[in-house]
Design a protein around this motif. Structure first.
Motif, mmCIF file in Angstrom:
data_model
loop_
_atom_site.group_PDB
_atom_site.id
_atom_site.type_symbol
_atom_site.label_atom_id
_atom_site.label_comp_id
_atom_site.label_asym_id
_atom_site.label_seq_id
_atom_site.Cartn_x
_atom_site.Cartn_y
_atom_site.Cartn_z
ATOM 1 N N ILE A 35 -59.940 -4.492 14.033
ATOM 2 C CA ILE A 35 -60.650 -3.432 14.745
ATOM 3 C C ILE A 35 -59.660 -2.341 15.112
ATOM 4 O O ILE A 35 -58.648 -2.593 15.775
ATOM 5 C CB ILE A 35 -61.330 -3.950 16.027
ATOM 6 C CG1 ILE A 35 -62.331 -5.062 15.703
ATOM 7 C CG2 ILE A 35 -62.033 -2.799 16.748
ATOM 8 C CD1 ILE A 35 -63.016 -5.640 16.921
ATOM 9 N N VAL A 36 -59.928 -1.143 14.644
ATOM 10 C CA VAL A 36 -59.183 0.040 15.060
ATOM 11 C C VAL A 36 -59.996 0.674 16.182
ATOM 12 O O VAL A 36 -61.092 1.207 15.963
ATOM 13 C CB VAL A 36 -58.999 1.022 13.897
ATOM 14 C CG1 VAL A 36 -58.242 2.281 14.367
ATOM 15 C CG2 VAL A 36 -58.247 0.353 12.753
ATOM 16 N N TRP A 37 -59.507 0.603 17.391
ATOM 17 C CA TRP A 37 -60.318 0.908 18.572
ATOM 18 C C TRP A 37 -60.577 2.394 18.767
ATOM 19 O O TRP A 37 -61.468 2.784 19.518
ATOM 20 C CB TRP A 37 -59.658 0.333 19.826
ATOM 21 C CG TRP A 37 -59.548 -1.162 19.770
ATOM 22 C CD1 TRP A 37 -58.446 -1.898 19.493
ATOM 23 C CD2 TRP A 37 -60.617 -2.086 19.965
ATOM 24 N NE1 TRP A 37 -58.730 -3.247 19.500
ATOM 25 C CE2 TRP A 37 -60.079 -3.395 19.795
ATOM 26 C CE3 TRP A 37 -61.966 -1.973 20.260
ATOM 27 C CZ2 TRP A 37 -60.834 -4.552 19.922
ATOM 28 C CZ3 TRP A 37 -62.732 -3.126 20.387
ATOM 29 C CH2 TRP A 37 -62.172 -4.386 20.215
ATOM 30 N N GLY A 38 -59.798 3.227 18.117
ATOM 31 C CA GLY A 38 -60.043 4.657 18.234
ATOM 32 C C GLY A 38 -59.177 5.352 19.256
ATOM 33 O O GLY A 38 -59.294 6.566 19.441
ATOM 34 N N ASP A 39 -58.304 4.601 19.921
ATOM 35 C CA ASP A 39 -57.389 5.214 20.893
ATOM 36 C C ASP A 39 -55.938 4.984 20.505
ATOM 37 O O ASP A 39 -55.038 5.057 21.337
ATOM 38 C CB ASP A 39 -57.653 4.655 22.287
ATOM 39 C CG ASP A 39 -57.474 3.141 22.352
ATOM 40 O OD1 ASP A 39 -57.239 2.515 21.278
ATOM 41 O OD2 ASP A 39 -57.587 2.569 23.462
ATOM 42 N N GLY A 40 -55.721 4.678 19.213
ATOM 43 C CA GLY A 40 -54.361 4.412 18.747
ATOM 44 C C GLY A 40 -54.038 2.938 18.664
ATOM 45 O O GLY A 40 -53.028 2.555 18.051
ATOM 46 N N ASP A 41 -54.850 2.075 19.265
ATOM 47 C CA ASP A 41 -54.626 0.634 19.217
ATOM 48 C C ASP A 41 -55.497 0.017 18.135
ATOM 49 O O ASP A 41 -56.573 0.524 17.790
ATOM 50 C CB ASP A 41 -54.967 -0.007 20.559
ATOM 51 C CG ASP A 41 -53.928 0.318 21.627
ATOM 52 O OD1 ASP A 41 -52.853 0.836 21.265
ATOM 53 O OD2 ASP A 41 -54.209 0.083 22.817
ATOM 54 N N GLN A 42 -54.998 -1.115 17.609
ATOM 55 C CA GLN A 42 -55.814 -1.904 16.709
ATOM 56 C C GLN A 42 -55.539 -3.376 16.976
ATOM 57 O O GLN A 42 -54.513 -3.749 17.513
ATOM 58 C CB GLN A 42 -55.543 -1.557 15.253
ATOM 59 C CG GLN A 42 -54.128 -1.844 14.778
ATOM 60 C CD GLN A 42 -53.938 -1.542 13.302
ATOM 61 O OE1 GLN A 42 -54.884 -1.612 12.538
ATOM 62 N NE2 GLN A 42 -52.713 -1.192 12.907
ATOM 63 N N SER A 43 -56.496 -4.213 16.598
ATOM 64 C CA SER A 43 -56.382 -5.653 16.847
ATOM 65 C C SER A 43 -56.744 -6.407 15.589
ATOM 66 O O SER A 43 -57.684 -6.034 14.856
ATOM 67 C CB SER A 43 -57.311 -6.081 17.987
ATOM 68 O OG SER A 43 -56.996 -5.408 19.181
ATOM 69 N N PHE A 44 -55.993 -7.495 15.323
ATOM 70 C CA PHE A 44 -56.319 -8.422 14.243
ATOM 71 C C PHE A 44 -56.681 -9.758 14.863
ATOM 72 O O PHE A 44 -56.010 -10.229 15.786
ATOM 73 C CB PHE A 44 -55.125 -8.619 13.294
ATOM 74 C CG PHE A 44 -54.870 -7.454 12.384
ATOM 75 C CD1 PHE A 44 -55.475 -7.388 11.137
ATOM 76 C CD2 PHE A 44 -54.015 -6.435 12.771
ATOM 77 C CE1 PHE A 44 -55.227 -6.321 10.312
ATOM 78 C CE2 PHE A 44 -53.765 -5.367 11.941
ATOM 79 C CZ PHE A 44 -54.367 -5.302 10.689
ATOM 80 N N GLN A 82 -63.522 1.314 14.483
ATOM 81 C CA GLN A 82 -63.706 0.914 13.087
ATOM 82 C C GLN A 82 -63.571 -0.604 13.014
ATOM 83 O O GLN A 82 -62.556 -1.160 13.426
ATOM 84 C CB GLN A 82 -62.680 1.591 12.185
ATOM 85 C CG GLN A 82 -62.809 3.101 12.153
ATOM 86 C CD GLN A 82 -61.785 3.720 11.218
ATOM 87 O OE1 GLN A 82 -61.301 3.067 10.294
ATOM 88 N NE2 GLN A 82 -61.435 4.969 11.487
ATOM 89 N N ILE A 83 -64.585 -1.252 12.489
ATOM 90 C CA ILE A 83 -64.635 -2.716 12.503
ATOM 91 C C ILE A 83 -64.668 -3.203 11.060
ATOM 92 O O ILE A 83 -65.605 -2.886 10.317
ATOM 93 C CB ILE A 83 -65.873 -3.208 13.279
ATOM 94 C CG1 ILE A 83 -65.844 -2.651 14.710
ATOM 95 C CG2 ILE A 83 -65.958 -4.725 13.266
ATOM 96 C CD1 ILE A 83 -67.097 -2.940 15.506
ATOM 97 N N GLU A 84 -63.641 -3.959 10.657
ATOM 98 C CA GLU A 84 -63.526 -4.408 9.271
ATOM 99 C C GLU A 84 -63.527 -5.923 9.210
ATOM 100 O O GLU A 84 -62.927 -6.604 10.067
ATOM 101 C CB GLU A 84 -62.236 -3.880 8.638
ATOM 102 C CG GLU A 84 -62.158 -2.363 8.602
ATOM 103 C CD GLU A 84 -60.795 -1.881 8.154
ATOM 104 O OE1 GLU A 84 -59.851 -2.726 8.120
ATOM 105 O OE2 GLU A 84 -60.648 -0.685 7.860
ATOM 106 N N THR A 87 -65.688 -2.289 4.192
ATOM 107 C CA THR A 87 -65.701 -0.942 4.772
ATOM 108 C C THR A 87 -66.274 -1.014 6.177
ATOM 109 O O THR A 87 -67.227 -1.744 6.444
ATOM 110 C CB THR A 87 -66.548 0.000 3.911
ATOM 111 O OG1 THR A 87 -66.007 0.012 2.587
ATOM 112 C CG2 THR A 87 -66.544 1.406 4.478
ATOM 113 N N SER A 88 -65.685 -0.262 7.084
ATOM 114 C CA SER A 88 -66.176 -0.276 8.461
ATOM 115 C C SER A 88 -67.590 0.269 8.518
ATOM 116 O O SER A 88 -67.900 1.281 7.874
ATOM 117 C CB SER A 88 -65.262 0.570 9.346
ATOM 118 O OG SER A 88 -65.766 0.620 10.660
ATOM 119 N N PRO A 89 -68.487 -0.398 9.256
ATOM 120 C CA PRO A 89 -69.847 0.144 9.384
ATOM 121 C C PRO A 89 -69.822 1.498 10.090
ATOM 122 O O PRO A 89 -69.001 1.753 10.957
ATOM 123 C CB PRO A 89 -70.576 -0.910 10.215
ATOM 124 C CG PRO A 89 -69.499 -1.620 10.964
ATOM 125 C CD PRO A 89 -68.307 -1.616 10.052
#
Length: 692
Positions: free
Chosen positions: A161-170, A194-196, A212-214
């Motif tokens: 998940i790319v949260w949209g504030d510069g952070d992402q999580s796996f 963005q959720i992959e 692809t992210s929905p």
């Protein structure tokens, strides 16, 4: 030959692959003296299909024999399955296009040092799919993404998940479902995450494909909104359409009777990421009542939020006449910007059309083209909001109008009864549109409540010639029928204005009444009628009595007056009518009978005369006014008639019966008689002195 059968040529080989599940048996034990050996490269070994691609091309290369040497008679069989023969084309195909997901086997065959070898490799085509998830929000800055336990998600290994504030999580390799990933923002997010979904393979769980992210089509981080409410099945069901809100989140549907209390319907509505809207239908409603609906959700912090409130429309149709149907409704919202009326013939749906009331706030619609041989469906749409972001449509259920089965039509309420001549009264029914198929007219006389049918006609008027309007009042009613025989209620009573005089020099008359609503006070014009039938208005009043002594005296003082003063009342009633979309105060007019004040004959005679030819009082003659016929007789002392005249201007000159011999002086009797303008007899008897 066009094909080379390796079984015959001794070129069979056995496959060696990194995947064993579903491997054809000939890839491990070809038999027939054919050996397993050799190798080749497959690119890619995992191919991905997503919403942007419908196929993937697989390539083979780098073929070598069992000892690493080159192969002769090289060939490939793509999509090799259990039970297939090992048959190669004469030309070597090195690419293959796949459009469906699955595990496919490729068999390579060739000769090395006169020994036939085969080997197999597998390729996996992965169909990527956006994950099934919901998003819950706790306050403005914290969201939790929950990946649901669905067959689609169980094909995924991890999530990013790319949260949209510069952070992402796996996520780690997911083994327990559902799976949640949470994030807290420093401020309310301006864009959705963005959720992959990651498709992992092998013992190392390497990422083979990424979905692809929905796309959040609308409404991320916004309140849900009811964009449309549609009445169905006569109002016993309502279809609710939702936009905005958090995709994948359940929203409770609440309802209440208008002005009542909210209750949970037990139904929820959920918009998928791939959809701009979602809908749900509420059943079991009372089609005669108005309901309001809203959506409610509780976030992870137990904060309650609700959507806009939208209320139903319950139109009611009334058949006013054989040509007119009227639709009425209560406004569902004070912010309605306009209404539209949809109608068509039922059940065929022929001749669909759309009309609109004159103003956005008008809550009625009149249809004036009914055909009693047809049925009609009427529907109403209310529009709220001015932009797509706030627009709401409220659609009523369809209302069936069947003129052939209607109860009695509403009566006619606008008509006039006018005296046209001393023997004719005209009763006219006002028709704003086409005439009805038939009219039935009724009449009563002299204030009686006993009405008798006098005529059936296709005309909307009745000229009554069997009347004496100067002697009594006449009243009328009317009923009407359409071409299918449906009848109306009887109209109210419409009466002639009966003009008379209850005391000297005073006019009295019965009122002019049109029972249509919102009429203005009646104006009565008092008119003088001359001998030629011409009229002149002399007064205006809203009363039904008027003293007219001054008017009578003015008439009788005219040298040409015949002793008659004729009056008529012209009554004017103004009725509000809708003319081409505008309300106009329309004047309806009727005339009363003519009432005549008659002054008796006026006779003046001298007491004596002297026929001496001196030019002064030489004849006996009468003077007078308002005399229609005139007769003069002179008597001697014995009662004999010695002179007669029927001309008021011809008097007695004092002679005898021969008209020559002078009569002796003395007293003589006279008699004057005739008719006044009313046909009344008058007579004056007396004596006159003849002086010599």
């Amino acid at each position: 030959m066009s094909r080379i059968r390796f079984i015959l040529l001794g070129l069979l080989v056995i496959c060696i692959t990194t995947l064993s599940f579903g491997q054809p048996s000939k890839c491990t034990n070809p038999g027939g003296g054919i050996s397993l050996g050799g190798t080749f490269n497959v690119t890619p070994q995992q191919a991905c299909l997503d919403y942007t691609s419908s196929s993937s091309t697989i390539s083979v290369s780098g073929a070598v024999g069992n000892t690493g040497g080159a192969l002769t008679n090289l060939g490939y069989i793509f999509d090799f399955k259990e039970g297939d023969d090992i048959v190669f084309p004469t030309t070597s195909q090195t690419t293959w296009t796949v459009s469906s997901p699955g595990v496919y086997w490729i068999l390579q065959g060739g000769n090395e040092n006169s020994i036939a070898y085969v080997t197999c490799k597998a390729v996996e085509i992965i169909q990527t799919e956006a994950p099934d998830f919901t998003i819950s929000q706790c306050g403005a800055t914290s969201i939790t993404v929950k990946f649901l336990d669905t067959p689609k998600n169980r094909k995924h290994g991890k999530y990013r998940i790319v949260w949209g504030d510069g952070d992402q999580s796996f996520s780690a390799q997911v083994t327990v479902w559902p799976h949640e990933m949470a994030h807290t923002y420093a401020a309310a997010p301006a864009s959705p995450p963005q959720i992959e979904a990651l498709y992992t393979r092998g013992s190392t769980n390497f990422v083979a494909c990424t979905s692809t992210s929905p796309v959040f089509l609308n409404g991320f981080n916004s309140e849900p909104r009811i964009s449309e409410l549609e009445g169905l099945s006569g109002g016993t069901s309502s279809k609710i359409t939702m936009v905005d809100g958090l995709a994948g989140s359940d929203y409770i549907i609440e309802q209440k009777p208008k002005n009542g209390s909210w209750v949970d319907t037990g139904k929820k509505i959920n918009r998928a990421n791939s959809s701009t809207s979602a809908n749900e239908t509420i059943t079991g409603l009372d089609g005669t009542k108005e309901y309001c609906f809203r959506l409610k959700t509780v976030d992870a912090c137990n904060n309650v939020s609700t959507s806009n409130e939208v209320c139903t429309i319950v139109p009611k149709a009334t058949i006013v006449s054989s040509k007119i149907a009227k639709l009425n409704w209560n406004s569902p919202d004070p912010n309605v910007t306009r209404y539209a009326i949809n109608y068509s013939e039922s059940p065929s749906g022929a001749n669909p059309n759309t009309g609109a009331p004159n103003t956005p706030t008008e809550t009625s619609y009149t249809f004036d083209a009914l055909d009693c041989t047809k049925k009609y469906n009427f529907g109403l749409t209310a529009y709220l909001g001015t932009t797509p972001a706030d627009r709401v449509l409220i659609k009523s259920p369809f209302v069936l109008v069947d003129p052939a089965t209607t109860p009695k039509f509403e009566p006619k309420v606008i008509a006039t009864v006018s005296v046209s001549s001393p023997t004719l009264i005209s009763f006219n029914v006002f028709e704003p549109n086409a005439r009805e198929a038939k009219y039935i007219f009724y009449r009563s006389e002299g204030g009686s409540t006993n009405f008798t049918k006098v005529k059936e006609t296709t005309e909307n008027f009745y000229n009554d010639q069997n009347v004496e309007p100067e002697k009594q009042q006449y009243c009328y009613k009317v009923e009407y029928q359409d071409q299918c025989g449906n009848s109306s209620e009887p109209s109210p009573v419409f009466c002639s204005v009966f003009l008379t005089s209850n005391q000297p020099n005073t006019l009295n008359w019965t009122p002019f009444v049109i029972p249509s609503p919102n009429t203005s006070p009646v104006e009565y014009y008092v008119e003088i009628v001359d001998e030629n039938g011409n009229t002149q208005s002399v007064d205006l009043t809203t009363d039904i009595t008027l003293g007219v002594k001054a008017q009578i005296d003015n008439i009788l003082n005219n040298p040409n007056a015949l002793g008659k003063a004729k009056f008529m009342i012209k009554a004017v009633q103004r009725v509000p009518l809708n003319v081409n979309g505008s309300i106009i105060s329309w004047p309806f007019t009727c005339n009363s009978n003519i009432y005549t004040f008659i002054t008796p004959a006026q006779i003046y005679v001298p007491v004596a005369f002297s026929p001496n030819d001196d030019g002064n009082n030489d004849t006996f003659s009468a003077k007078g006014r308002f005399i229609v016929t005139y007769n003069l007789e002179i008597y001697d002392r014995w009662g004999n008639v010695i002179f007669e005249s029927n001309d008021i201007d011809t008097g007695w000159n004092g002679t005898g019966t021969d008209g020559v011999t002078p009569a002796p002086p003395g007293n003589y009797g006279f008699k004057i008689f005739g008719l006044d303008p009313a046909g009344q007899k008058f007579e004056k008897v007396g004596s006159i002195t003849l002086v010599r």
